[in-house]
Design a protein around this motif. Sequence first.
Motif, PDB file in Angstrom:
ATOM      1  N   ALA A 147      41.884 -46.773  11.108  1.00  0.00           N
ATOM      2  CA  ALA A 147      43.203 -47.308  10.770  1.00  0.00           C
ATOM      3  C   ALA A 147      43.672 -48.290  11.842  1.00  0.00           C
ATOM      4  CB  ALA A 147      44.204 -46.165  10.615  1.00  0.00           C
TER       5      ALA A 147
ATOM      6  N   ALA B 166      45.095 -49.875   6.216  1.00  0.00           N
ATOM      7  CA  ALA B 166      45.467 -49.033   7.362  1.00  0.00           C
ATOM      8  C   ALA B 166      46.488 -47.985   6.953  1.00  0.00           C
ATOM      9  CB  ALA B 166      46.025 -49.899   8.489  1.00  0.00           C
TER      10      ALA B 166
ATOM     11  N   SER C 108      45.958 -44.061   7.002  1.00  0.00           N
ATOM     12  CA  SER C 108      46.940 -43.245   7.719  1.00  0.00           C
ATOM     13  C   SER C 108      47.505 -42.155   6.820  1.00  0.00           C
ATOM     14  CB  SER C 108      48.065 -44.129   8.247  1.00  0.00           C
ATOM     15  OG  SER C 108      47.579 -45.104   9.143  1.00  0.00           O
TER      16      SER C 108
END
Length: 250
Positions: free
Chosen positions: A209, A222, A226
């Motif tokens: 990420a 990302a 996450s």
Amino acid sequence: MLFVVVALLLPLALVTASFAQGVGEPLGEETWPAAVRTVVLAVGVAAVSLPVAIVIASTLSRRAAWVRAMGILLCGAPLVLNLLVVILSWQVMLEQDGLVGQVWTALLPGEPPAILFTPLASVLAMAYVVVPVMVLILLFSFRRIDPRTREAARLLGASPWQRFVLVELGSVTPSLIAAFVMGYAICLNLYLVPEYLSGPDLTMLGLLAHQDVVKSFRIDQAAARSGVLLLVAIVPVCLASVLEWKQQRR
């Protein structure tokens, strides 16, 4: 209220929008293997660190006040050190001619084993950060145990091992669960440790990420990764809450 809206709610809304966009596309073939490695490594380090923390916390709880103060001070040292300093220190110690290799050569025959750039190197460095946190959580729980409880168990014929396992550990069970979950959560954020000490074969999800943001500028991917990381972090917390709730009902 303005601080909450600007610093927390607005970024959360942006990340949520990016996450919704990211999950609509493939997360990449590296996501799920990295998620499995992350969970396995975090659980393994927490499981290895917990017995060590139990021994240290139980020992400190029986010592004089100045000894406990020194123990708390030493436990706080790894928490204030920069993570890169910790990583570099372990790299120096785990090299073939480092401190570990020198001690091996002085005490044992044969060449010292290659520890650097193996999973064991990451486990040792992550445990170095996790154990002090667990000790601080458990120490005050051990201190709250009534000494008369131990004495009653002794008078009833319980052996020292039985008193420790059934009385002491049984009394601090919620703290044991909290210490394990806290260690697990900390390990999820130590994604730089495997990268520098074990190599790319142990890349964690948090690093992917991070690379999505700073290298490929894929904010949506990302955010999606996450979200997966948040999921693997929340599930143990929920399980720990259920276990603690059942423990309180007994």
